[in-house]
Scaffold this motif. Structure first.
Motif, mmCIF file in Angstrom:
data_model
loop_
_atom_site.group_PDB
_atom_site.id
_atom_site.type_symbol
_atom_site.label_atom_id
_atom_site.label_comp_id
_atom_site.label_asym_id
_atom_site.label_seq_id
_atom_site.Cartn_x
_atom_site.Cartn_y
_atom_site.Cartn_z
ATOM 1 N N GLU A 154 0.798 -1.218 0.000
ATOM 2 C CA GLU A 154 0.000 0.000 0.000
ATOM 3 C C GLU A 154 0.832 1.269 0.000
ATOM 4 O OE1 GLU A 154 -2.948 -0.342 3.088
ATOM 5 O OE2 GLU A 154 -3.989 -1.958 2.049
ATOM 6 N N VAL A 155 2.028 1.184 -0.582
ATOM 7 C CA VAL A 155 2.802 2.380 -0.860
ATOM 8 C C VAL A 155 2.292 2.953 -2.180
ATOM 9 C CG1 VAL A 155 5.101 3.285 -1.366
ATOM 10 C CG2 VAL A 155 4.815 1.494 0.354
ATOM 11 N N HIS A 156 2.141 4.256 -2.252
ATOM 12 C CA HIS A 156 1.744 4.915 -3.498
ATOM 13 C C HIS A 156 2.999 5.072 -4.353
ATOM 14 C CE1 HIS A 156 -2.173 5.704 -1.788
ATOM 15 N NE2 HIS A 156 -1.603 6.300 -0.746
ATOM 16 N N VAL A 157 3.059 4.360 -5.466
ATOM 17 C CA VAL A 157 4.269 4.293 -6.283
ATOM 18 C C VAL A 157 4.083 5.079 -7.574
ATOM 19 C CG1 VAL A 157 5.853 2.780 -7.530
ATOM 20 C CG2 VAL A 157 4.873 2.031 -5.340
ATOM 21 N N SER A 158 5.037 5.962 -7.850
ATOM 22 C CA SER A 158 5.120 6.637 -9.143
ATOM 23 C C SER A 158 6.439 6.242 -9.784
ATOM 24 C CB SER A 158 5.063 8.157 -8.982
ATOM 25 O OG SER A 158 3.846 8.565 -8.391
ATOM 26 N N THR A 159 6.438 6.094 -11.098
ATOM 27 C CA THR A 159 7.639 5.667 -11.814
ATOM 28 C C THR A 159 7.915 6.617 -12.964
ATOM 29 O OG1 THR A 159 7.153 3.366 -11.284
ATOM 30 C CG2 THR A 159 8.762 3.749 -12.990
ATOM 31 N N VAL A 160 9.180 6.987 -13.118
ATOM 32 C CA VAL A 160 9.588 7.760 -14.288
ATOM 33 C C VAL A 160 10.672 6.974 -15.003
ATOM 34 C CG1 VAL A 160 8.991 9.992 -13.310
ATOM 35 C CG2 VAL A 160 11.287 9.103 -12.964
ATOM 36 N N GLY A 161 10.701 7.064 -16.321
ATOM 37 C CA GLY A 161 11.669 6.317 -17.098
ATOM 38 C C GLY A 161 13.066 6.885 -16.975
ATOM 39 N N SER A 162 14.015 6.145 -17.514
ATOM 40 C CA SER A 162 15.418 6.541 -17.430
ATOM 41 C C SER A 162 15.691 7.841 -18.168
ATOM 42 C CB SER A 162 16.299 5.434 -17.996
ATOM 43 O OG SER A 162 16.123 4.244 -17.254
ATOM 44 N N ARG A 163 14.847 8.190 -19.106
ATOM 45 C CA ARG A 163 15.029 9.446 -19.827
ATOM 46 C C ARG A 163 14.531 10.638 -19.010
ATOM 47 N NH1 ARG A 163 16.312 8.547 -25.238
ATOM 48 N NH2 ARG A 163 16.054 6.394 -25.926
ATOM 49 N N ALA A 164 13.873 10.347 -17.874
ATOM 50 C CA ALA A 164 13.435 11.394 -16.938
ATOM 51 C C ALA A 164 12.779 12.550 -17.691
ATOM 52 C CB ALA A 164 14.608 11.882 -16.104
ATOM 53 N N ALA A 165 11.592 12.285 -18.221
ATOM 54 C CA ALA A 165 10.872 13.273 -19.013
ATOM 55 C C ALA A 165 10.668 14.558 -18.232
ATOM 56 C CB ALA A 165 9.526 12.699 -19.449
ATOM 57 N N ALA A 166 10.598 15.654 -18.946
ATOM 58 C CA ALA A 166 10.427 16.963 -18.318
ATOM 59 C C ALA A 166 9.200 16.962 -17.418
ATOM 60 C CB ALA A 166 10.290 18.030 -19.406
ATOM 61 N N GLY A 167 9.345 17.563 -16.261
ATOM 62 C CA GLY A 167 8.226 17.678 -15.339
ATOM 63 C C GLY A 167 8.224 16.663 -14.219
ATOM 64 N N TRP A 168 9.114 15.672 -14.281
ATOM 65 C CA TRP A 168 9.108 14.637 -13.238
ATOM 66 C C TRP A 168 9.445 15.222 -11.868
ATOM 67 C CZ3 TRP A 168 13.240 12.795 -10.232
ATOM 68 C CH2 TRP A 168 14.495 13.317 -10.549
ATOM 69 N N GLU A 169 10.181 16.330 -11.851
ATOM 70 C CA GLU A 169 10.569 16.937 -10.579
ATOM 71 C C GLU A 169 9.367 17.407 -9.767
ATOM 72 O OE1 GLU A 169 11.686 17.860 -13.554
ATOM 73 O OE2 GLU A 169 13.892 17.938 -13.586
ATOM 74 N N ALA A 170 8.227 17.595 -10.442
ATOM 75 C CA ALA A 170 7.025 18.036 -9.721
ATOM 76 C C ALA A 170 6.555 17.000 -8.709
ATOM 77 C CB ALA A 170 5.912 18.342 -10.722
ATOM 78 N N LEU A 171 7.006 15.749 -8.884
ATOM 79 C CA LEU A 171 6.618 14.685 -7.954
ATOM 80 C C LEU A 171 7.460 14.680 -6.681
ATOM 81 C CD1 LEU A 171 6.300 11.810 -10.586
ATOM 82 C CD2 LEU A 171 4.407 12.992 -9.460
ATOM 83 N N LEU A 172 8.589 15.370 -6.701
ATOM 84 C CA LEU A 172 9.543 15.281 -5.594
ATOM 85 C C LEU A 172 8.999 15.786 -4.256
ATOM 86 C CD1 LEU A 172 12.751 16.350 -7.555
ATOM 87 C CD2 LEU A 172 12.272 14.080 -6.615
ATOM 88 N N PRO A 173 8.275 16.914 -4.205
ATOM 89 C CA PRO A 173 7.841 17.420 -2.896
ATOM 90 C C PRO A 173 6.918 16.468 -2.131
ATOM 91 C CG PRO A 173 7.736 19.155 -4.536
ATOM 92 C CD PRO A 173 7.984 17.879 -5.277
ATOM 93 N N GLY A 174 6.286 15.527 -2.807
ATOM 94 C CA GLY A 174 5.412 14.579 -2.129
ATOM 95 C C GLY A 174 6.026 13.202 -1.952
ATOM 96 N N THR A 175 7.353 13.093 -2.136
ATOM 97 C CA THR A 175 8.029 11.798 -2.135
ATOM 98 C C THR A 175 8.667 11.492 -0.783
ATOM 99 O OG1 THR A 175 8.467 11.870 -4.513
ATOM 100 C CG2 THR A 175 9.921 10.492 -3.182
#
Length: 298
Positions: A154-175
């Motif tokens: 029951e961990v909320h998991v988000s995944t970004v690919g190795s190319r780290a598409a633009a905008g992935w940093e927006a997920l960081l504050p909730g990580t």
């Protein structure tokens, strides 16, 4: 008759297989190799030497999860197929889950109290991982397997690919758990630096099962010094073995394993089974699994 250049373990595994001749790396006969089976422990220099001498080489299979130390441009220029093993997927995924649990349960603090002979209830400030958020950088087999296991808890998991598409940093504050399971490429080198670490919430943990160079270690040390991060569980480093004067040693909130996330009983057998399956596919004209894209570098 196919000629396969490999180490002693590889030659032993191939003894019972007809239609192939297994020869030692570095031996004169390796110049006739059609296939190079790179076992764990075979250096990049050994691979390069075989590439130089074996002009008829058509396929290289590596028993490593990463390919960043291989001459990818040379392989692509000669149209040599490169594949990699799947033998470590479960072991590394389990290491990632273990790292999250180590962090969540405050294991480093309890271990320190135990070594000092102190009875300190609550010293590790343990928490449930249910309801927390993991961001996994790398959506290959390891990242997917670890993500599935964490999601089952029951961990909320988000995944970004190795190319780290633009905008992935927006997920960081909730990580809560920033997990690295990506290959080392030009794009991912020092992907995790001061800006990324600074965007994480206070108390977040970094978990690195990728390559050490994905992390700017000086930026990580600074973030730990500032006590914004909860800590880090690290398996890989820019220089290995990790130098004695590294600022990552001897920190109460840093757990270091010596590039051992892959290690589990039966690893050698799983590597051999994987290669022999690939060899069967190669000989029968079937597509090989886990072919590396030399341009993408993974």
């Amino acid at each position: 008759m196919l000629t396969i250049a490999t180490d002693q373990r590889g030659r032993t595994a191939l003894q019972a297989h007809s239609g192939v001749t297994a020869v030692p790396l570095g031996a004169p006969a390796a110049a006739r190799a059609d296939i190079l089976w790179r076992r764990a422990g075979t250096t990049a220099a050994d691979v390069t030497d075989t590439l130089t001498r074996a002009r008829g080489l058509r396929w290289v299979h590596t028993d490593t999860a990463g390919v960043d130390d291989l001459p990818l441009a040379d392989l692509a220029a000669r149209d040599i197929t490169l594949t990699k093993t799947s033998a470590y997927t479960d072991a590394v995924a389990e290491w990632i889950v273990t790292a999250v649990l180590i962090a969540a349960k405050g294991t480093p603090a309890y271990a320190e109290a135990s070594r000092a002979g102190r009875w300190e209830p609550g010293v590790g400030a343990p928490r449930l991982i249910s309801g927390t958020r993991a961001l996994i950088v790398g959506n290959g087999a390891i990242g997917q397997t670890a993500g599935g296991a964490l999601a089952a808890m029951e961990v909320h998991v988000s995944t970004v690919g190795s190319r780290a598409a633009a905008g992935w940093e927006a997920l960081l504050p909730g990580t809560d758990w920033l997990v690295l399971a990506c290959p080392l490429t030009e794009r991912t080198h020092h992907l995790i630096g001061a800006a990324v670490l600074g965007a994480l919430p206070a108390g977040a943990w970094l978990i690195n099962a990728a390559r050490g160079q994905v992390v700017d270690e000086h930026a990580l040390a600074a973030a730990l010094d500032a006590r914004r991060l909860g800590g880090a569980v690290l398996d890989t480093f820019a220089v290995e073995p990790l130098p004695a004067d590294s600022p990552l040693w001897k920190r109460p909130t840093v757990v270091i394993t010596p590039h051992d996330a892959w290690r589990a009983s039966g690893a050698g057998r799983r590597q051999a089974v994987d290669f022999l399956d690939q060899l069967h596919r190669y000989r029968s004209g079937q597509p090989l699994h886990r072919v590396v894209d030399a341009v993408a570098e993974y």
